[in-house]
Design a protein around this motif. Sequence first.
Motif, PDB file in Angstrom:
ATOM      1  N   GLY A  46    -104.904  16.688  29.416  1.00 10.86           N
ATOM      2  CA  GLY A  46    -104.179  18.017  28.624  1.00 10.86           C
ATOM      3  C   GLY A  46    -105.426  19.118  28.627  1.00 10.86           C
ATOM      4  N   LEU A  52     -93.969  15.750  18.010  1.00 10.84           N
ATOM      5  CA  LEU A  52     -95.051  16.582  18.059  1.00 10.84           C
ATOM      6  C   LEU A  52     -94.959  17.678  17.210  1.00 10.84           C
ATOM      7  CD1 LEU A  52     -95.455  16.235  21.817  1.00 10.84           C
ATOM      8  CD2 LEU A  52     -97.136  15.683  20.173  1.00 10.84           C
ATOM      9  N   LEU A 106    -100.256  17.795  24.597  1.00  8.75           N
ATOM     10  CA  LEU A 106    -100.127  16.417  24.135  1.00  8.75           C
ATOM     11  C   LEU A 106     -98.911  15.839  24.404  1.00  8.75           C
ATOM     12  CD1 LEU A 106    -101.380  16.854  20.462  1.00  8.75           C
ATOM     13  CD2 LEU A 106    -102.657  15.766  22.164  1.00  8.75           C
ATOM     14  N   GLU A 112     -98.845  12.885  26.972  1.00  7.99           N
ATOM     15  CA  GLU A 112     -99.803  11.836  26.718  1.00  7.99           C
ATOM     16  C   GLU A 112    -100.847  11.510  27.624  1.00  7.99           C
ATOM     17  OE1 GLU A 112     -97.009   8.517  26.776  1.00  7.99           O
ATOM     18  OE2 GLU A 112     -96.701   8.732  24.638  1.00  7.99           O
ATOM     19  N   LEU A 117    -108.245  15.214  26.335  1.00  4.55           N
ATOM     20  CA  LEU A 117    -107.861  16.811  26.120  1.00  4.55           C
ATOM     21  C   LEU A 117    -109.164  17.430  26.141  1.00  4.55           C
ATOM     22  CD1 LEU A 117    -105.371  18.377  24.626  1.00  4.55           C
ATOM     23  CD2 LEU A 117    -106.606  17.851  22.437  1.00  4.55           C
ATOM     24  N   HIS A 164    -107.328  15.188  14.881  1.00  6.62           N
ATOM     25  CA  HIS A 164    -108.139  14.351  16.054  1.00  6.62           C
ATOM     26  C   HIS A 164    -108.349  13.003  15.181  1.00  6.62           C
ATOM     27  CE1 HIS A 164    -111.753  12.493  17.783  1.00  6.62           C
ATOM     28  NE2 HIS A 164    -111.249  12.980  18.911  1.00  6.62           N
ATOM     29  N   ILE A 168    -105.176  11.117  15.894  1.00  7.71           N
ATOM     30  CA  ILE A 168    -104.587  10.637  17.112  1.00  7.71           C
ATOM     31  C   ILE A 168    -105.888   9.991  17.788  1.00  7.71           C
ATOM     32  CG2 ILE A 168    -102.787  12.525  17.141  1.00  7.71           C
ATOM     33  CD1 ILE A 168    -104.429  13.824  19.115  1.00  7.71           C
ATOM     34  N   LEU A 203    -107.668  11.043  20.151  1.00  3.96           N
ATOM     35  CA  LEU A 203    -107.727  11.236  21.620  1.00  3.96           C
ATOM     36  C   LEU A 203    -109.157  11.981  22.083  1.00  3.96           C
ATOM     37  CD1 LEU A 203    -106.300  11.227  24.360  1.00  3.96           C
ATOM     38  CD2 LEU A 203    -105.290  13.763  23.539  1.00  3.96           C
ATOM     39  N   SER A 217    -111.606  14.100  23.432  1.00  8.55           N
ATOM     40  CA  SER A 217    -111.535  15.602  23.454  1.00  8.55           C
ATOM     41  C   SER A 217    -112.864  16.224  23.603  1.00  8.55           C
ATOM     42  CB  SER A 217    -110.882  16.003  21.959  1.00  8.55           C
ATOM     43  OG  SER A 217    -109.676  15.426  21.802  1.00  8.55           O
TER      44      SER A 217
END
Length: 358
Positions: A80, A123, A154, A157, A161, A186, A189, A191, A193
């Motif tokens: 992403g 979202l 996002l 999925e 990121l 952050h 989630i 993820l 990044s």
Amino acid sequence: MSIEVKHISKTFGDFTALNDVSLRVNDGELVALLGPSGSGKTTLLRIIAGLETPDPRADSAILFHDSSVSGQPVGKRQVGFVFQHYALFRHMSVFENIAFGLRVRPRRERLAKSEIQDRVHHLLKLIQLDAFGNRYPSQLSGGQRQRVALARALAVEPKVLLLDEPFGALDAKVRQGLRAWLRRLHDEIHLTSVLVTHDQEEALEVADRVVVMNQARIEQVGTPEEVFHRPASEFVIEFLGQVNIFHSRVRNGSARLGEMTFDCPSYPHPQERPATIYMRPHELDIKRQQNGVPSLEAEVVRVNPAGSIAKISLVTRDGHEVQVDLSLERLQELNLGEGETVFLYPKKARVFVPHYVI
């Protein structure tokens, strides 16, 4: 999903954008690439995304979760990407902007209409814009548009990121609010990044670790506390925050500045060499009278008490400009006035000795 790059170099004609860069971003970590323009941070981000190809080297590699993605195109890396200037579709509603990546998937990967609606509504709630789905980008503030751009990234999925100066086009107040919001998001989630920024405050506030880059190389990697309080190089200490710089001489593990001496264990040699002493504004105290401990005599040039701390500008006897930060309580206690002579006492200092040149 961890990210690792090994021995990555990239040149554009005669310009070297990256020079043998290696870095690992751990699973669920938010890492900031921080540095001045031209330091290589955006090029590194684009290489991770697959938008740029590194120079061919036998020992170079780009790994996601320890598996090579070096030959994979952008669409296969499940990344992403959030840009500085939103890149939203003006003719689409907020809902449709977020849903776009889901609707253009290959037919065999496309979700049912109800699943797309559920994901987009989730979202919208996540970015705190649940009541804005039917609005258009022109009806949103800059900060709201950037949150929509993040939700769109996002929606598909991604495993990773990547954010390229996402708040750079916004004013300071909006940036500050979005930084806090991004950190909370952050934490929710988790993820993996990577954030590119030239804003030191942003990197230190948001990131788990900061990668300080300069002239196509990595200068230091560490937690925000480590890079700020334990800088690995002169560039790092000068780039991160304001600092007072004094030129000195060093020998036998000791640097001198006027009557003051500072430990320099990294240079125990008897031959005298030039050294640089760094003191941050909050690492100096001001006294009206000498107390028997060596100090720097200086004249108060300006007192600025606006804000949460007072900023004092001074000039030493040899004409050296110095900045000191004091608490408002300490300033009131000293009752300083412009033109007065005072004495500076370091609470902390860092000494760097330039490398030998052969």
